[in-house]
Enzyme design. Structure first.
Site, short mmCIF file in Angstrom:
data_model
loop_
_atom_site.label_atom_id
_atom_site.label_comp_id
_atom_site.label_asym_id
_atom_site.label_seq_id
_atom_site.Cartn_x
_atom_site.Cartn_y
_atom_site.Cartn_z
N TYR A 101 31.54 12.95 8.61
CA TYR A 101 31.81 14.20 7.90
C TYR A 101 30.71 14.43 6.87
O TYR A 101 30.36 13.50 6.13
CB TYR A 101 33.17 14.11 7.18
CG TYR A 101 33.44 15.24 6.21
CD1 TYR A 101 34.31 16.28 6.55
CD2 TYR A 101 32.86 15.26 4.95
CE1 TYR A 101 34.55 17.31 5.66
CE2 TYR A 101 33.09 16.29 4.06
CZ TYR A 101 33.93 17.32 4.42
OH TYR A 101 34.17 18.35 3.54
N GLU A 190 30.18 22.99 5.75
CA GLU A 190 30.88 21.75 6.11
C GLU A 190 30.69 21.45 7.59
O GLU A 190 30.83 22.34 8.43
CB GLU A 190 32.37 21.90 5.80
CG GLU A 190 33.17 20.63 6.05
CD GLU A 190 34.67 20.86 5.93
OE1 GLU A 190 35.25 20.51 4.90
OE2 GLU A 190 35.27 21.40 6.90
#
Ligand code: GDP
Ligand code: MN
Length: 380
Positions: A101, A190
């Site tokens: 991530y 993101e």
């Protein structure tokens, strides 16, 4: 403004962040054609402005074009957290060895961009932050100094990525993501998951991208990505008329002048036992035209059972607002009762104007709390 995954990936691609090749499709046949063009297995992905698509059945692998058509048929029309799926992104399927991530957003309390990186990707980042905070590496960037490679390395060591080839690729992606974030005036970029393939290649498999609305004038290409159809029709009407409007889920329509007073009005409706249907700020003006525009937006919401009009006159004059209300009532058909609280500059004159005209379905109350109680009663 939030971007769809495919739009965010388009921006990623421009800044050199590796993404898979894909095509947009709006029908099962287009999905089949896209899969044919791409060749090999594909992943069929719902394009909606919300996360958690995978869990909701909005992301499916397909072995061949026929399968892609069937999966597209299943996914189109799905309701994912209140978002209807109308568009699909058909992408070359990737083999996944690891899911990481990576994101950059604003930390408002530090007044700095904040990077977050973890090898525990694929799941919601809030979960990692809550259950395994040590696995989440965080790093603030000093905007004057700009992003420096040593910061990227610190982030990578913090996340305990130890493979040298992965380190090198992730470092490059971090640098590019920072440029992407700054140069598009983004508020969030993101990548979840940022994958490592079995062959050791690192790439972005998803994108969540939010651009600052106030900066859109500097990015006509990004502004052009806005999906007019997907926008709430009332919010679109409000935008067109220059009215500040946010839809909420209750039944009392709210109109105030100034953001502070409008927010207090929302609160006082809750205190009076009701639920606001919206937040609407007339702004500092409050001339007849502005009142007509705002009432038009609120009155079109089928959930609205009563309207609470809360005005405190500073620069705005009470008589002007009263005339605006009367004009609005003439120009548009408002079928729900309206409660008015008018105070401040020329409030007496304003109340007098309303009393003289005495339109049906209009109630004038002396205080904010009285007005809220009345509006809540009328909405019941
Ligand atoms: P989200 O659920 O809205 O965050 O959508 P994502 O794009 O992140 O996809 C959800 C999950 O689907 C990912 O975490 C992956 O596990 C899986 N997925 C997405 N694309 C691929 C792919 O190309 N290959 C494989 N094997 N899995 C994928
Ligand atoms: Mn994701």
């Amino acid at each position: 403004m939030d971007l769809y995954e495919y739009q965010g990936k388009e921006l990623f691609r421009r800044f050199g962040i590796p993404v898979s090749e894909g095509r947009l499709a709006t029908s099962p046949d287009e999905a089949r054609a896209a899969a044919e063009e791409l060749g090999g297995p594909v992943v069929v992905k719902a394009q909606v402005l919300t996360g958690g698509r995978g869990k909701a059945g909005g992301v499916k692998l397909a072995d061949d074009p026929g399968d892609a058509k069937r999966k597209a048929h299943d996914i189109l029309g799905l309701d994912i957290r209140g978002h209807l799926v109308k568009k699909l992104w058909i992408e070359k399927a990737s083999d996944i060895a690891k899911e990481y991530y990576l994101s950059v957003t604003f930390d408002r309390s530090e007044k700095k961009p904040l990077f977050m990186l973890t090898t525990e990707g694929g799941v919601e980042i809030e979960e990692v932050a809550a259950n395994n905070p040590d696995a989440l590496a965080r790093l603030h960037v000093n905007v004057l100094e700009g992003f420096q490679p040593y910061q990227g390395r610190r982030l990578i060591y913090g996340a305990r990525i130890d493979d040298p080839s992965e380190q090198k690729q992730v470092l490059e992606i971090i640098g590019k993501l920072y440029r992407c974030f700054v140069e598009t005036d983004a508020m969030l970029c993101e990548i979840n998951p940022l994958i490592v393939t079995p062959g050791g290649e690192v790439k972005a498999l998803d994108s969540k991208f939010t651009v600052d609305d106030s900066a859109l004038a500097r990015h006509p290409d990004v502004a052009g990505m806005r999906d007019v159809e997907a926008a709430d029709p009332l919010e679109a009407l409000a935008r067109e008329k220059g009215v500040t409007y946010v839809k909420l889920d209750g039944s009392v329509g709210i109109l105030g002048n100034g953001a502070g007073l409008s927010m207090s009005t929302v609160d006082v409706v809750v205190v009076a036992g009701g639920r606001p249907a919206n937040f609407c700020d007339l702004g500092g003006g409050g001339d007849a035209e502005g009142v007509v525009d705002a009432l038009e937006v609120i009155a079109r919401d089928p959930d609205v059972r009563s309207i609470l009009f809360n005005i405190f006159g500073g620069i705005t004059r009470g008589d002007e607002v009263a005339r605006g209300i009367l004009e609005a009532l003439q120009r548009i058909d408002i079928s729900v009762p309206m409660v008015v609280r008018l105070d401040g500059t020329n409030a007496d004159e304003g109340r007098q104007i309303l009393a003289d005209a005495a339109p049906a379905n209009l109630h004038v109350e002396p205080t904010m709390l009285d007005a809220a109680k009345r509006a809540v009663e009328l909405a019941a």
